[in-house]
Structures are given as structure tokens and as C-alpha cells.
Write a protein that holds these residues in place. Structure first.
Motif, PDB file in Angstrom:
ATOM      1  N   GLN A 126       0.835  -1.208   0.000  1.00 23.74           N
ATOM      2  CA  GLN A 126       0.000   0.000   0.000  1.00 23.74           C
ATOM      3  C   GLN A 126       0.870   1.258   0.000  1.00 23.74           C
ATOM      4  O   GLN A 126       0.578   2.223  -0.706  1.00 23.74           O
ATOM      5  N   CYS A 127       1.931   1.240   0.790  1.00 23.78           N
ATOM      6  CA  CYS A 127       2.845   2.385   0.819  1.00 23.78           C
ATOM      7  C   CYS A 127       3.535   2.544  -0.535  1.00 23.78           C
ATOM      8  O   CYS A 127       3.684   3.660  -1.029  1.00 23.78           O
ATOM      9  N   HIS A 128       3.940   1.442  -1.116  1.00 24.74           N
ATOM     10  CA  HIS A 128       4.597   1.498  -2.416  1.00 24.74           C
ATOM     11  C   HIS A 128       3.661   2.074  -3.468  1.00 24.74           C
ATOM     12  O   HIS A 128       4.052   2.939  -4.265  1.00 24.74           O
ATOM     13  N   ALA A 129       2.413   1.634  -3.466  1.00 24.76           N
ATOM     14  CA  ALA A 129       1.421   2.141  -4.419  1.00 24.76           C
ATOM     15  C   ALA A 129       1.195   3.642  -4.211  1.00 24.76           C
ATOM     16  O   ALA A 129       1.090   4.402  -5.178  1.00 24.76           O
ATOM     17  N   ALA A 130       1.134   4.082  -2.948  1.00 23.92           N
ATOM     18  CA  ALA A 130       0.943   5.506  -2.657  1.00 23.92           C
ATOM     19  C   ALA A 130       2.126   6.321  -3.153  1.00 23.92           C
ATOM     20  O   ALA A 130       1.950   7.427  -3.671  1.00 23.92           O
TER      21      ALA A 130
ATOM     22  N   ASN B  21       1.458   9.298  -6.305  1.00 18.62           N
ATOM     23  CA  ASN B  21       1.586  10.741  -6.118  1.00 18.62           C
ATOM     24  C   ASN B  21       3.038  11.069  -5.805  1.00 18.62           C
ATOM     25  O   ASN B  21       3.528  10.732  -4.725  1.00 18.62           O
ATOM     26  N   PRO B  22       3.731  11.748  -6.705  1.00 21.46           N
ATOM     27  CA  PRO B  22       5.154  12.014  -6.497  1.00 21.46           C
ATOM     28  C   PRO B  22       5.476  13.007  -5.383  1.00 21.46           C
ATOM     29  O   PRO B  22       6.629  13.169  -5.012  1.00 21.46           O
ATOM     30  N   SER B  23       4.463  13.671  -4.839  1.00 28.10           N
ATOM     31  CA  SER B  23       4.754  14.637  -3.776  1.00 28.10           C
ATOM     32  C   SER B  23       3.928  14.405  -2.509  1.00 28.10           C
ATOM     33  O   SER B  23       4.120  15.103  -1.532  1.00 28.10           O
ATOM     34  N   GLY B  24       3.038  13.437  -2.517  1.00 30.24           N
ATOM     35  CA  GLY B  24       2.173  13.204  -1.359  1.00 30.24           C
ATOM     36  C   GLY B  24       2.816  12.308  -0.313  1.00 30.24           C
ATOM     37  O   GLY B  24       3.896  11.750  -0.501  1.00 30.24           O
ATOM     38  N   ILE B  25       2.133  12.184   0.792  1.00 31.52           N
ATOM     39  CA  ILE B  25       2.578  11.328   1.892  1.00 31.52           C
ATOM     40  C   ILE B  25       2.519   9.871   1.434  1.00 31.52           C
ATOM     41  O   ILE B  25       1.552   9.445   0.816  1.00 31.52           O
ATOM     42  N   ILE B  26       3.540   9.120   1.765  1.00 30.51           N
ATOM     43  CA  ILE B  26       3.600   7.713   1.375  1.00 30.51           C
ATOM     44  C   ILE B  26       2.919   6.851   2.428  1.00 30.51           C
ATOM     45  O   ILE B  26       2.047   6.064   2.120  1.00 30.51           O
ATOM     46  N   CYS B  27       3.356   6.991   3.663  1.00 28.82           N
ATOM     47  CA  CYS B  27       2.798   6.191   4.760  1.00 28.82           C
ATOM     48  C   CYS B  27       2.337   7.122   5.875  1.00 28.82           C
ATOM     49  O   CYS B  27       3.145   7.867   6.431  1.00 28.82           O
ATOM     50  N   THR B  28       1.071   7.050   6.184  1.00 23.05           N
ATOM     51  CA  THR B  28       0.546   7.840   7.288  1.00 23.05           C
ATOM     52  C   THR B  28       1.015   7.215   8.606  1.00 23.05           C
ATOM     53  O   THR B  28       1.443   6.055   8.628  1.00 23.05           O
TER      54      THR B  28
END
Length: 157
Positions: free
Chosen positions: A91-95, A99-106
Motif C-alpha cells: 500500500q505504501c509502495h502504491a501511494a 503521487n510524487p509529492s504526497g505522503i507515502i505512509c501515514t
């Protein structure tokens, strides 16, 4: 099990550093007069924060290596837990890719990954968790880099 040992080792290291710092400060206080503390302006504080973030990023892995276990190679004892851990990391990898500038892992996702890793360690103590830890470290470093890139820099006065 590796995660539990790493956490215990980290806790021991923090304790040793804290104890050493305390002893060092006490020794300095016996031998020297107090030095007045100079106030730090906002520009210096921002510069220090940026340097700390850069140091954290520099210490992290430069290359992302995904570790996914083929279904036929999963141990029967911990297959469910390993699959859950790998799904959380995916899920983190997909995030990251979405999005190249968004949060990866909350923070919630990081906590879920930690719980999943503990589940693997409990179910199969001999399972190597290091590849998963390295992947998570990469995501954390990338999140820090992205946050630093987005953070507004205050102009120097």
C-alpha cells in the motif's frame, strides 16, 4: 523477533546515550563556569532543522528493494502474517508511485506495519524481517524528503 530485538537494542542505545550525556554534562559543570546561551534566530533554527532532516535522509537506503515472498515459499506457520505485512508495505509502495509529492505512509499505516511485523515475529521468530525494515526506512526517508520539499522556507532576516 528481529523487530523486537531491534526495538530493545534501540532502547538500550538510547539509555546509554542518555546516561553518557548526563555524566558528560556533570563533568563539564564541575570544571567550567556556565556559558551564557545565545538565542537562536528563526533562520538558524530552520537551517538546523533542515540539516537534521538531510542527515536522516542521507542515512537511509538510496535504493528501494521490494521483498515479496512467493506464495509457494511462505512458511505454513506464518503465511497469513507475512502476507499481511507485505500487503501493508505494498500500500505504501502504491501511494509512493501514485503521487510524487504526497505522503507515502501515514502514521496509522506505519503503526499497522509495525503491528504486522510483530505478528510475523511472534508467528515465525526465525523469519528475516530486515528486508521489510529496509523498505519501511526507505518510505520514511522519502516521506521526510517530500515534507522538506513542501515546507516553506522562511526568508533570512
Amino acid at each position: 523477533m528481529g523487530t523486537v530485538q531491534a526495538v530493545q537494542a534501540q532502547g538500550s542505545l538510547v539509555h546509554l546515550v542518555t546516561a553518557g550525556t548526563t555524566l558528560g554534562v556533570r563533568a563539564l559543570m564541575k570544571n567550567k563556569q556556565p556559558v551564557p546561551v545565545k538565542p537562536i534566530d528563526q533562520a538558524t533554527a530552520n537551517k538546523n532543522a533542515a540539516a537534521n532532516t538531510a542527515a536522516i535522509i542521507a542515512a537511509q537506503p538510496k535504493e528501494l528493494v521490494l521483498h515479496r515472498t512467493p506464495t509457494d515459499q511462505l512458511p505454513k506457520k506464518a503465511a497469513e502474517q507475512i502476507t499481511a505485512l507485505e500487503a501493508q508495505l505494498e500500500q505504501c509502495h502504491a501511494a509512493m508511485l501514485a503521487n510524487p509529492s504526497g505522503i507515502i505512509c501515514t502514521p496509522e499505516q506505519r503503526a499497522a506495519i509495525q503491528r504486522a511485523a510483530v505478528g510475523v515475529a511472534r508467528a515465525q521468530s526465525s523469519w528475516n524481517l530486515q528486508p521489510y525494515q529496509q523498505e519501511m526506512a526507505y518510505y520514511q526517508a522519502e516521506d521526510a524528503r517530500r515534507q522538506q520539499a513542501v515546507a516553506p522556507v522562511a526568508p533570512a532576516k
